[in-house]
Design an enzyme around this catalytic site. Sequence first.
Site, short mmCIF file in Angstrom:
data_model
loop_
_atom_site.label_atom_id
_atom_site.label_comp_id
_atom_site.label_asym_id
_atom_site.label_seq_id
_atom_site.Cartn_x
_atom_site.Cartn_y
_atom_site.Cartn_z
CG ASN A 9 -1.73 1.07 1.33
OD1 ASN A 9 -1.61 1.94 0.47
ND2 ASN A 9 -2.20 1.42 2.64
CD1 TRP A 10 3.34 0.96 -2.73
CD2 TRP A 10 3.54 1.92 -4.78
NE1 TRP A 10 4.17 0.07 -3.54
CE2 TRP A 10 4.22 0.59 -4.82
CE3 TRP A 10 3.70 2.92 -5.57
CZ2 TRP A 10 4.66 0.30 -5.94
CZ3 TRP A 10 4.10 2.50 -6.99
CH2 TRP A 10 4.86 0.97 -7.13
CE LYS A 11 0.13 3.47 4.58
NZ LYS A 11 0.03 3.39 6.18
CG HIS A 95 -5.83 1.49 5.10
ND1 HIS A 95 -5.27 2.41 6.14
CD2 HIS A 95 -4.54 0.48 5.08
CE1 HIS A 95 -4.09 2.31 6.29
NE2 HIS A 95 -3.80 1.19 5.91
CD GLU A 97 -3.04 5.17 6.86
OE1 GLU A 97 -2.92 5.28 5.72
OE2 GLU A 97 -2.11 4.77 7.52
CD GLU A 167 -3.53 -3.11 7.34
OE1 GLU A 167 -2.36 -3.22 6.98
OE2 GLU A 167 -4.20 -2.08 7.13
N GLY A 173 2.44 2.00 10.94
CA GLY A 173 3.52 2.96 10.76
C GLY A 173 4.27 3.48 12.00
CB SER A 213 5.53 -2.08 12.00
OG SER A 213 5.22 -0.83 12.17
N GLY A 234 2.75 -1.24 4.43
CA GLY A 234 2.89 0.00 4.31
C GLY A 234 4.29 0.53 3.72
N GLY A 235 5.11 1.08 4.95
CA GLY A 235 6.30 1.70 4.77
C GLY A 235 7.22 0.84 4.11
#
Length: 251
Positions: A9-11, A95, A97, A167, A173, A213, A234-235
């Site tokens: 997920n490149w956000k 998600h 977010e 998640e 993150g 993470s 993510g990251g």
Amino acid sequence: MRKKIIAGNWKMNKTVEEAVELAKAIKLELADCNGVDVVLCPPFTAIKAVSDVISETLINVGSQNMGSEDEGAYTGEISHAMLKELFVRYVILGHSERREYYKENDFWINKKVKKALEKNLRPIVCVGEKLEDRESGNTESVVEQQVRGSLADIPASAYTELVIAYEPVWAIGTGKTATSEQAQEVHAFIRGLIKDMVGAEAADAVRIQYGGSMKPGNASELLAQPDIDGGLIGGAALDAVSFAGIVNAGI
Ligand code: PEP
């Protein structure tokens, strides 16, 4: 035997040029990713360019959201048809977010899940508790409410297509990963819920990813758990070597 699925997920990161560079680097790292389903979810603006880069590989493209309606006056939304035109196969829905910053709730997520399935897109449906839920012993009740709400009225036959991403919000993150035992416990709980909702066959078939993470260093242990069928990253998905390291841990 469930095939593992690792999605990046490149956000809200990467211009088109940067996205192409990252997709090319991932393609080089993962020339042979046969044993795992790999999905790249760039921002909408870069989907076409990333699709072009990975067009002759086994890598899939996904989107980070999708509108619940077919077309019309829905400013800022993107439709299933627009995504499918760009060869999108998977859509991340709900998600944390989006739940937190844009107030998406299970009612709307459920509408989107139904629309995606109707249009042959594979939803990756996200659920997970906040730190205060975990600390007050409410992890299971929060996750249960999200699973039952976002997957309401989904037929058993759809569970081979849809993916659930567990998640824990406190692990996203933050560098804090759930231990493999903590993650396995919730994954097994979710699988039990699906069994209760639609039966054992669907519960056995549905893939449940862990997200929060995940990195090459902790992926093998997490992915070795019996109910963890992949990762939503993510990251670490923004670095080709790290992302490939996680994919390779799943093979
Ligand atoms: C995510 O946002 O889905 C996620 C898991 O992020 P990170 O890997 O950075 O924790």
